[in-house]
Design a protein around this motif. Structure first.
Motif, PDB file in Angstrom:
ATOM      1  N   CYS A 185      22.143   4.025  -1.760  1.00 36.95           N
ATOM      2  CA  CYS A 185      22.464   4.594  -0.441  1.00 36.95           C
ATOM      3  C   CYS A 185      22.041   6.065  -0.347  1.00 36.95           C
ATOM      4  CB  CYS A 185      23.957   4.456  -0.164  1.00 36.95           C
ATOM      5  SG  CYS A 185      24.514   2.767   0.168  1.00 36.95           S
ATOM      6  N   LEU A 186      22.119   6.781  -1.460  1.00 37.99           N
ATOM      7  CA  LEU A 186      21.761   8.201  -1.451  1.00 37.99           C
ATOM      8  C   LEU A 186      20.257   8.430  -1.549  1.00 37.99           C
ATOM      9  CD1 LEU A 186      24.523   9.604  -3.861  1.00 37.99           C
ATOM     10  CD2 LEU A 186      24.408   9.857  -1.369  1.00 37.99           C
ATOM     11  N   HIS A 187      19.521   7.401  -1.909  1.00 40.91           N
ATOM     12  CA  HIS A 187      18.073   7.534  -2.121  1.00 40.91           C
ATOM     13  C   HIS A 187      17.310   7.444  -0.806  1.00 40.91           C
ATOM     14  CE1 HIS A 187      14.126   7.125  -3.871  1.00 40.91           C
ATOM     15  NE2 HIS A 187      13.981   5.911  -3.380  1.00 40.91           N
ATOM     16  N   THR A 188      16.299   8.285  -0.649  1.00 36.95           N
ATOM     17  CA  THR A 188      15.398   8.227   0.500  1.00 36.95           C
ATOM     18  C   THR A 188      14.045   7.734   0.022  1.00 36.95           C
ATOM     19  OG1 THR A 188      16.510  10.087   1.587  1.00 36.95           O
ATOM     20  CG2 THR A 188      14.297   9.513   2.358  1.00 36.95           C
ATOM     21  N   PRO A 189      13.663   6.502   0.369  1.00 38.59           N
ATOM     22  CA  PRO A 189      12.390   5.951  -0.124  1.00 38.59           C
ATOM     23  C   PRO A 189      11.187   6.744   0.380  1.00 38.59           C
ATOM     24  CG  PRO A 189      13.808   4.218   0.757  1.00 38.59           C
ATOM     25  CD  PRO A 189      14.411   5.523   1.174  1.00 38.59           C
ATOM     26  N   SER A 190      10.162   6.811  -0.463  1.00 38.54           N
ATOM     27  CA  SER A 190       8.890   7.439  -0.093  1.00 38.54           C
ATOM     28  C   SER A 190       7.823   6.356  -0.006  1.00 38.54           C
ATOM     29  CB  SER A 190       8.489   8.492  -1.131  1.00 38.54           C
ATOM     30  OG  SER A 190       7.191   8.978  -0.869  1.00 38.54           O
ATOM     31  N   PHE A 191       7.083   6.349   1.087  1.00 40.79           N
ATOM     32  CA  PHE A 191       6.048   5.326   1.275  1.00 40.79           C
ATOM     33  C   PHE A 191       4.650   5.928   1.273  1.00 40.79           C
ATOM     34  CE2 PHE A 191       9.901   3.749   3.369  1.00 40.79           C
ATOM     35  CZ  PHE A 191      10.066   2.550   2.699  1.00 40.79           C
ATOM     36  N   ASP A 192       4.546   7.188   0.933  1.00 43.95           N
ATOM     37  CA  ASP A 192       3.256   7.878   0.948  1.00 43.95           C
ATOM     38  C   ASP A 192       2.924   8.310  -0.473  1.00 43.95           C
ATOM     39  OD1 ASP A 192       0.965   9.184   1.632  1.00 43.95           O
ATOM     40  OD2 ASP A 192       1.969  10.977   2.415  1.00 43.95           O
ATOM     41  N   ARG A 193       2.278   7.421  -1.234  1.00 39.92           N
ATOM     42  CA  ARG A 193       1.959   7.710  -2.623  1.00 39.92           C
ATOM     43  C   ARG A 193       0.450   7.615  -2.840  1.00 39.92           C
ATOM     44  NH1 ARG A 193       6.999   7.134  -5.312  1.00 39.92           N
ATOM     45  NH2 ARG A 193       8.378   5.548  -4.414  1.00 39.92           N
ATOM     46  N   SER A 194      -0.040   8.390  -3.783  1.00 38.66           N
ATOM     47  CA  SER A 194      -1.464   8.324  -4.129  1.00 38.66           C
ATOM     48  C   SER A 194      -1.773   7.090  -4.959  1.00 38.66           C
ATOM     49  CB  SER A 194      -1.875   9.588  -4.889  1.00 38.66           C
ATOM     50  OG  SER A 194      -1.104   9.713  -6.076  1.00 38.66           O
ATOM     51  N   LYS A 195      -0.750   6.533  -5.618  1.00 37.12           N
ATOM     52  CA  LYS A 195      -0.914   5.322  -6.412  1.00 37.12           C
ATOM     53  C   LYS A 195       0.262   4.394  -6.143  1.00 37.12           C
ATOM     54  CE  LYS A 195      -2.373   5.508 -10.689  1.00 37.12           C
ATOM     55  NZ  LYS A 195      -2.426   5.729 -12.166  1.00 37.12           N
ATOM     56  N   VAL A 196      -0.027   3.132  -5.847  1.00 39.58           N
ATOM     57  CA  VAL A 196       1.024   2.154  -5.584  1.00 39.58           C
ATOM     58  C   VAL A 196       1.553   1.633  -6.919  1.00 39.58           C
ATOM     59  CG1 VAL A 196       1.567  -0.097  -4.582  1.00 39.58           C
ATOM     60  CG2 VAL A 196       0.077   1.498  -3.356  1.00 39.58           C
ATOM     61  N   ARG A 197       2.875   1.660  -7.060  1.00 36.85           N
ATOM     62  CA  ARG A 197       3.492   1.224  -8.314  1.00 36.85           C
ATOM     63  C   ARG A 197       4.145  -0.132  -8.140  1.00 36.85           C
ATOM     64  NH1 ARG A 197       8.328   3.847 -11.961  1.00 36.85           N
ATOM     65  NH2 ARG A 197       7.412   3.402 -13.975  1.00 36.85           N
ATOM     66  N   ILE A 198       3.682  -1.087  -8.929  1.00 38.94           N
ATOM     67  CA  ILE A 198       4.249  -2.434  -8.980  1.00 38.94           C
ATOM     68  C   ILE A 198       5.126  -2.501 -10.221  1.00 38.94           C
ATOM     69  CG2 ILE A 198       3.713  -4.903  -9.040  1.00 38.94           C
ATOM     70  CD1 ILE A 198       0.854  -4.098  -8.051  1.00 38.94           C
ATOM     71  N   TYR A 199       6.312  -3.074 -10.072  1.00 33.95           N
ATOM     72  CA  TYR A 199       7.283  -3.019 -11.163  1.00 33.95           C
ATOM     73  C   TYR A 199       7.946  -4.368 -11.362  1.00 33.95           C
ATOM     74  CZ  TYR A 199      11.188  -1.111 -13.968  1.00 33.95           C
ATOM     75  OH  TYR A 199      12.089  -0.832 -14.970  1.00 33.95           O
ATOM     76  N   SER A 200       8.146  -4.752 -12.639  1.00 31.14           N
ATOM     77  CA  SER A 200       8.973  -5.901 -13.003  1.00 31.14           C
ATOM     78  C   SER A 200       9.973  -5.450 -14.047  1.00 31.14           C
ATOM     79  CB  SER A 200       8.132  -7.047 -13.585  1.00 31.14           C
ATOM     80  OG  SER A 200       7.304  -7.634 -12.608  1.00 31.14           O
ATOM     81  N   PHE A 201      11.223  -5.846 -13.855  1.00 34.11           N
ATOM     82  CA  PHE A 201      12.280  -5.519 -14.815  1.00 34.11           C
ATOM     83  C   PHE A 201      13.122  -6.768 -14.992  1.00 34.11           C
ATOM     84  CE2 PHE A 201      16.754  -3.710 -15.207  1.00 34.11           C
ATOM     85  CZ  PHE A 201      16.674  -3.564 -16.580  1.00 34.11           C
ATOM     86  N   CYS A 202      13.071  -7.350 -16.177  1.00 37.30           N
ATOM     87  CA  CYS A 202      13.771  -8.619 -16.393  1.00 37.30           C
ATOM     88  C   CYS A 202      13.748  -8.966 -17.874  1.00 37.30           C
ATOM     89  CB  CYS A 202      13.108  -9.744 -15.589  1.00 37.30           C
ATOM     90  SG  CYS A 202      11.380 -10.026 -16.039  1.00 37.30           S
ATOM     91  N   ARG A 203      14.471 -10.015 -18.206  1.00 37.80           N
ATOM     92  CA  ARG A 203      14.365 -10.589 -19.539  1.00 37.80           C
ATOM     93  C   ARG A 203      13.041 -11.324 -19.598  1.00 37.80           C
ATOM     94  NH1 ARG A 203      15.926 -10.999 -24.537  1.00 37.80           N
ATOM     95  NH2 ARG A 203      16.366 -13.023 -25.448  1.00 37.80           N
ATOM     96  N   LEU A 204      12.283 -11.125 -20.673  1.00 42.02           N
ATOM     97  CA  LEU A 204      10.932 -11.681 -20.781  1.00 42.02           C
ATOM     98  C   LEU A 204      11.016 -13.106 -21.306  1.00 42.02           C
ATOM     99  CD1 LEU A 204       9.109  -8.510 -22.157  1.00 42.02           C
ATOM    100  CD2 LEU A 204       9.621  -9.159 -19.790  1.00 42.02           C
ATOM    101  N   VAL A 205      11.344 -14.017 -20.382  1.00 43.44           N
ATOM    102  CA  VAL A 205      11.483 -15.438 -20.699  1.00 43.44           C
ATOM    103  C   VAL A 205      10.628 -16.234 -19.718  1.00 43.44           C
ATOM    104  CG1 VAL A 205      13.790 -15.214 -21.693  1.00 43.44           C
ATOM    105  CG2 VAL A 205      13.536 -15.597 -19.230  1.00 43.44           C
ATOM    106  N   GLU A 206      10.510 -17.534 -19.990  1.00 45.17           N
ATOM    107  CA  GLU A 206       9.571 -18.370 -19.239  1.00 45.17           C
ATOM    108  C   GLU A 206       9.830 -18.359 -17.743  1.00 45.17           C
ATOM    109  OE1 GLU A 206       8.008 -23.037 -19.079  1.00 45.17           O
ATOM    110  OE2 GLU A 206       9.526 -22.423 -20.549  1.00 45.17           O
ATOM    111  N   ARG A 207      11.087 -18.473 -17.327  1.00 43.82           N
ATOM    112  CA  ARG A 207      11.354 -18.620 -15.892  1.00 43.82           C
ATOM    113  C   ARG A 207      10.998 -17.374 -15.089  1.00 43.82           C
ATOM    114  NH1 ARG A 207      16.584 -17.518 -17.611  1.00 43.82           N
ATOM    115  NH2 ARG A 207      17.719 -15.978 -16.376  1.00 43.82           N
ATOM    116  N   LYS A 208      10.916 -16.211 -15.742  1.00 45.91           N
ATOM    117  CA  LYS A 208      10.540 -14.987 -15.023  1.00 45.91           C
ATOM    118  C   LYS A 208       9.049 -14.969 -14.688  1.00 45.91           C
ATOM    119  CE  LYS A 208      14.748 -13.459 -15.555  1.00 45.91           C
ATOM    120  NZ  LYS A 208      15.708 -13.318 -14.442  1.00 45.91           N
TER     121      LYS A 208
END
Length: 380
Positions: A185-208
């Motif tokens: 709620c306190l965070h203000t997202p930024s949509f103007d970046r020089s590089k687009v960041r794709i992120y995955s955060f999870c347990r590294l198992v088959e279903r992911k």
């Protein structure tokens, strides 16, 4: 070790609890904190590595008494939980009891005769069980006063696997809350970046399904996209080496990096700097290993990330395709790559998806609402 004079109290029986890291473990802690905020005193019976016995955990909402019964084989842990549940229900008059998984509930049920009982159904824990536990599961579930599924998808799979529960007296669907609501709620997202960041955060198992995610990045590598991108993978698990080998084989070191385990503080910072959260989950192990809800997806969305998720499992309950996120067939590398390409290439489109997804999560996902749903259904 609460006294019997507490106005409203809940005995929580959890298979594990932090400091153990995991989805169900986090669920148990989040619900315990939410009960405190809702004026209910929780007592937690659980198992985790370390010294056994009672401790008092301090949270911003207040204090929670936690009994660690110690580790060991599953039968030994369940026996210790059962003894602890018997002792606590005899010594204290709890308003109700809540098992955060059905196996923990097996330890609770024989002693919870007076208070009403609820059990949470997350998904895979009711689908993947040794054959000798299936009869126990079938006998245990109908004995709870309330079965609380964390998604419509999970509720449907519960009904599919156990049609005899159709006429059971208490069944609800109540979505999980958010892990970092205050920070989001306190965070203000930024949509103007020089590089687009794709992120995955999870347990590294088959279903992911992160191997297909890496293969999708390989398809994007040689395309002339209007902005550069990078893909970051956080988490540990049995497929870590295989994912690392795929990155090597596809020569993706300039585009993909793996961070391994991250503490909560760093996870929050990563969410703040994420443009696209990639979670192309599939139903693995003969369609039994499912994503029951997808809390990490909702967490990322709450910070302003545009989500790309697989069509299987609970995430499709809270993501509307092309509105609050993009839903793809996780088995199709081309579909995953196509969704990523569209979001990377079109900043306005990415911002619209991210903004609408964030608003939906912040407006609808709350641990307080989750436990209040349970309490209303139990009439306590």
């Amino acid at each position: 070790m609460m006294s019997s004079t507490t106005e409203k109290s809940v005995l929580i029986c959890a298979k594990a609890f932090p400091p153990v890291v995991g989805g169900v473990e986090s669920y148990s802690e989040h619900t315990a904190q939410a009960y405190l905020r809702c004026g209910v005193t929780p007592t937690v019976l659980t198992s985790f590595p370390g010294e056994s016995g009672w401790t008092t955990r301090e949270y911003p909402e207040g204090k929670i008494d936690v009994l660690n019964v110690g580790t060991g084989s599953q039968p030994k842990i369940l026996a210790r939980l059962a003894r602890a549940a018997r002792s606590q229900t005899r010594a204290n008059r709890f308003t109700f009891c809540h098992a955060t998984t059905w196996r923990a509930g097996v330890a609770l049920l024989p002693w919870a005769r007076t208070p009403r009982t609820a059990v949470t159904v997350h998904g895979r824990e009711i689908l993947i069980n040794p054959f000798y536990l299936r009869p126990v599961l079938r006998r245990a579930l109908p004995r709870f006063d309330l079965l609380a599924s964390v998604s419509d998808y999970t509720g449907a799979r519960l009904q599919q696997e156990f049609p005899e529960l159709q006429n059971s007296k208490g069944r609800i669907v109540s979505f999980n809350g958010l892990s970092y609501r205050r920070e989001a709620c306190l965070h203000t997202p930024s949509f103007d970046r020089s590089k687009v960041r794709i992120y995955s955060f999870c347990r590294l198992v088959e279903r992911k399904n992160l191997l297909n995610a890496v293969r999708a990045i390989a398809l994007l590598k040689d395309k002339r996209l209007p902005v550069p991108f990078e893909y970051v993978i956080s988490g540990t698990g049995p497929l870590a080496d295989e994912i690392r080998a795929a990155i090597d084989r596809l020569e993706l070191h300039d585009h993909v990096r793996m961070t391994g385990y991250l503490p909560d503080s760093q996870v929050i910072e990563n969410f703040k700097n994420t443009d696209i959260f990639l979670h192309p989950q599939v139903a693995a192990v003969s369609d039994l290993d499912i994503e029951g809800f997808g809390l990490v997806i909702a967490d990322a969305m709450s910070f302003g990330a545009a989500a790309v998720v697989g069509k299987d499992g609970g995430p499709s309950d809270f993501i509307e395709d092309d509105q609050t996120g993009l839903i793809v067939d996780g088995g199709s590398v081309e579909q995953i790559a196509g969704a990523l390409e569209r979001l990377v290439s079109d900043e306005k489109y990415r911002q619209r998806i991210a903004t609408q997804g964030r608003a939906w999560c912040l407006d609808n996902l709350s641990w307080d609402n989750h436990v209040l749903d349970i309490m209303r259904a139990l009439e306590v």
